[in-house]
Write a protein that holds these residues in place. Structure first.
Motif, PDB file in Angstrom:
ATOM      1  N   ARG A  76       1.314 -10.051  -3.219  1.00  0.00           N
ATOM      2  CA  ARG A  76       1.682  -8.784  -3.263  1.00  0.00           C
ATOM      3  C   ARG A  76       2.598  -8.420  -4.663  1.00  0.00           C
ATOM      4  O   ARG A  76       2.391  -7.348  -5.179  1.00  0.00           O
ATOM      5  CB  ARG A  76       2.656  -8.261  -1.910  1.00  0.00           C
ATOM      6  CG  ARG A  76       1.712  -8.281  -0.827  1.00  0.00           C
ATOM      7  CD  ARG A  76       2.767  -8.055   0.323  1.00  0.00           C
ATOM      8  NE  ARG A  76       2.139  -7.684   1.652  1.00  0.00           N
ATOM      9  CZ  ARG A  76       1.402  -8.339   2.472  1.00  0.00           C
ATOM     10  NH1 ARG A  76       1.083  -9.775   2.265  1.00  0.00           N
ATOM     11  NH2 ARG A  76       0.935  -8.014   3.468  1.00  0.00           N
ATOM     12  N   VAL A  77       3.343  -9.531  -4.916  1.00  0.00           N
ATOM     13  CA  VAL A  77       3.954  -9.472  -6.298  1.00  0.00           C
ATOM     14  C   VAL A  77       3.251  -9.021  -7.274  1.00  0.00           C
ATOM     15  O   VAL A  77       3.461  -8.299  -8.117  1.00  0.00           O
ATOM     16  CB  VAL A  77       4.852 -10.538  -6.300  1.00  0.00           C
ATOM     17  CG1 VAL A  77       5.400 -10.455  -7.611  1.00  0.00           C
ATOM     18  CG2 VAL A  77       6.186 -10.626  -5.333  1.00  0.00           C
ATOM     19  N   ALA A  78       2.145 -10.002  -7.348  1.00  0.00           N
ATOM     20  CA  ALA A  78       1.193 -10.076  -8.585  1.00  0.00           C
ATOM     21  C   ALA A  78       0.459  -8.778  -8.514  1.00  0.00           C
ATOM     22  O   ALA A  78       0.231  -8.145  -9.699  1.00  0.00           O
ATOM     23  CB  ALA A  78       0.425 -11.041  -8.470  1.00  0.00           C
ATOM     24  N   LEU A  79       0.063  -8.162  -7.479  1.00  0.00           N
ATOM     25  CA  LEU A  79      -0.639  -7.173  -7.240  1.00  0.00           C
ATOM     26  C   LEU A  79       0.193  -5.882  -7.825  1.00  0.00           C
ATOM     27  O   LEU A  79      -0.036  -4.969  -8.512  1.00  0.00           O
ATOM     28  CB  LEU A  79      -1.209  -6.558  -5.899  1.00  0.00           C
ATOM     29  CG  LEU A  79      -2.336  -7.592  -5.565  1.00  0.00           C
ATOM     30  CD1 LEU A  79      -2.669  -7.423  -3.868  1.00  0.00           C
ATOM     31  CD2 LEU A  79      -3.575  -7.506  -6.228  1.00  0.00           C
ATOM     32  N   ALA A  80       1.466  -5.602  -7.296  1.00  0.00           N
ATOM     33  CA  ALA A  80       2.465  -4.725  -7.536  1.00  0.00           C
ATOM     34  C   ALA A  80       2.709  -4.861  -9.133  1.00  0.00           C
ATOM     35  O   ALA A  80       2.707  -3.563  -9.696  1.00  0.00           O
ATOM     36  CB  ALA A  80       3.904  -5.169  -7.022  1.00  0.00           C
ATOM     37  N   ARG A  81       2.900  -5.823  -9.776  1.00  0.00           N
ATOM     38  CA  ARG A  81       2.844  -5.715 -11.155  1.00  0.00           C
ATOM     39  C   ARG A  81       1.684  -5.432 -11.905  1.00  0.00           C
ATOM     40  O   ARG A  81       1.948  -4.711 -13.036  1.00  0.00           O
ATOM     41  CB  ARG A  81       3.240  -7.386 -11.487  1.00  0.00           C
ATOM     42  CG  ARG A  81       3.429  -7.614 -13.285  1.00  0.00           C
ATOM     43  CD  ARG A  81       3.821  -8.974 -13.423  1.00  0.00           C
ATOM     44  NE  ARG A  81       4.033  -9.284 -14.931  1.00  0.00           N
ATOM     45  CZ  ARG A  81       4.271 -10.271 -15.279  1.00  0.00           C
ATOM     46  NH1 ARG A  81       4.450 -11.171 -14.605  1.00  0.00           N
ATOM     47  NH2 ARG A  81       4.622 -10.547 -16.839  1.00  0.00           N
ATOM     48  N   MET A  82       0.441  -5.808 -11.408  1.00  0.00           N
ATOM     49  CA  MET A  82      -0.578  -5.271 -12.018  1.00  0.00           C
ATOM     50  C   MET A  82      -0.652  -3.767 -11.991  1.00  0.00           C
ATOM     51  O   MET A  82      -1.088  -3.069 -12.894  1.00  0.00           O
ATOM     52  CB  MET A  82      -1.923  -5.828 -11.287  1.00  0.00           C
ATOM     53  CG  MET A  82      -3.321  -5.296 -11.650  1.00  0.00           C
ATOM     54  SD  MET A  82      -4.307  -5.578 -10.466  1.00  0.00           S
ATOM     55  CE  MET A  82      -3.928  -4.601  -9.153  1.00  0.00           C
TER      56      MET A  82
END
Length: 241
Positions: free
Chosen positions: A32-38
């Motif tokens: 979720r963190v990686a997707l939010a940053r993306m």
């Protein structure tokens, strides 16, 4: 936005060190963190490895909607058939170190693979009829998997295939028309002498236009491939009478 708030809610930080989490993140939280940053840091190209893993259905829907509207290029690996059907516009199959490029969506890829499988079965059946005594075990087993279809059943299959291909050809033609119009408008914009006074902007628009032309070439190649398949199906229907 609710998706991002949900991600933010997964963190607890220490009052002494705001950068250090007081708990380890699970695999789903890291995703979720990686997707939010993306999503909050736009890019021209995204590389995603199984992006729907560890996500609940609601998050998968939100992610899919966001990626469907992404204007750049997405290269991803996924075993989620629903995600593939909604996002993929080209499929690269890698088997035994060899890559095969299918210029079409996931539905087109499945159709092509089914056609190839049917062709293999038909070839095996022909070999068995030609030399039944010399047929090997695997070849006989493959041939026995295929039940002979009547002309009516074959016509129904071809009719369904024709309808599917006509839909895909029509969609490709629409996408080509939209791409050509977008390029035409950009060419008129680049021809404006005033734009040359802003070289950075001119360079950016010119680079974007080159990418659009590349997309148009790929769309055209896909349309040609689909049209050839459609014409072949039509000829098979005619031969059935």
């Amino acid at each position: 936005m609710n998706f991002l708030r949900g991600i933010a809610g997964a963190f607890l930080f220490s009052g002494q060190d705001q950068k250090k989490p007081i708990k380890a993140l699970s695999g789903g939280e890291r995703n979720r963190v990686a997707l939010a940053r993306m999503l909050v840091e736009p890019a021209n190209t995204l590389l995603l490895d199984e992006p729907t893993n560890h996500l609940d259905p609601a998050s998968v829907d939100m992610l899919t909607d966001a990626l469907a509207e992404f204007p750049g290029t997405i290269i991803f690996i996924s075993h989620d058939p629903t995600f593939l059907a909604r996002i993929a516009t080209r499929v690269v199959e890698i088997e035994e170190g060899q890559a095969r490029n299918f210029i079409g969506d996931y539905e087109y890829y499945l159709w092509k693979k089914a056609q190839e499988f049917e062709s293999i079965k038909e070839t095996s059946d022909e070999l068995q009829r030609a030399s039944p005594r010399s047929s090997s075990g695997p070849t006989r087993a493959m041939a026995q998997q295929v039940l002979p279809k009547g002309r009516g059943g074959e016509r129904r299959d071809l009719t369904k295939t024709q309808a599917r291909l006509e839909k895909q050809v029509s969609r490709a033609e629409t996408e080509i028309s939209e791409a050509e119009e977008k390029i035409r408008i950009r060419e008129a914009e680049l021809a404006d002498p005033k734009l040359y006074e802003q070289f950075d902007r001119w360079n950016l628009l010119h680079h974007e236009q080159r990418e659009w032309k590349g997309d148009l070439e790929r769309l055209t190649a896909r349309w040609e491939s689909l049209s050839a398949e459609l014409e072949n199906v039509k000829q098979q229907l005619v031969s059935l009478g």
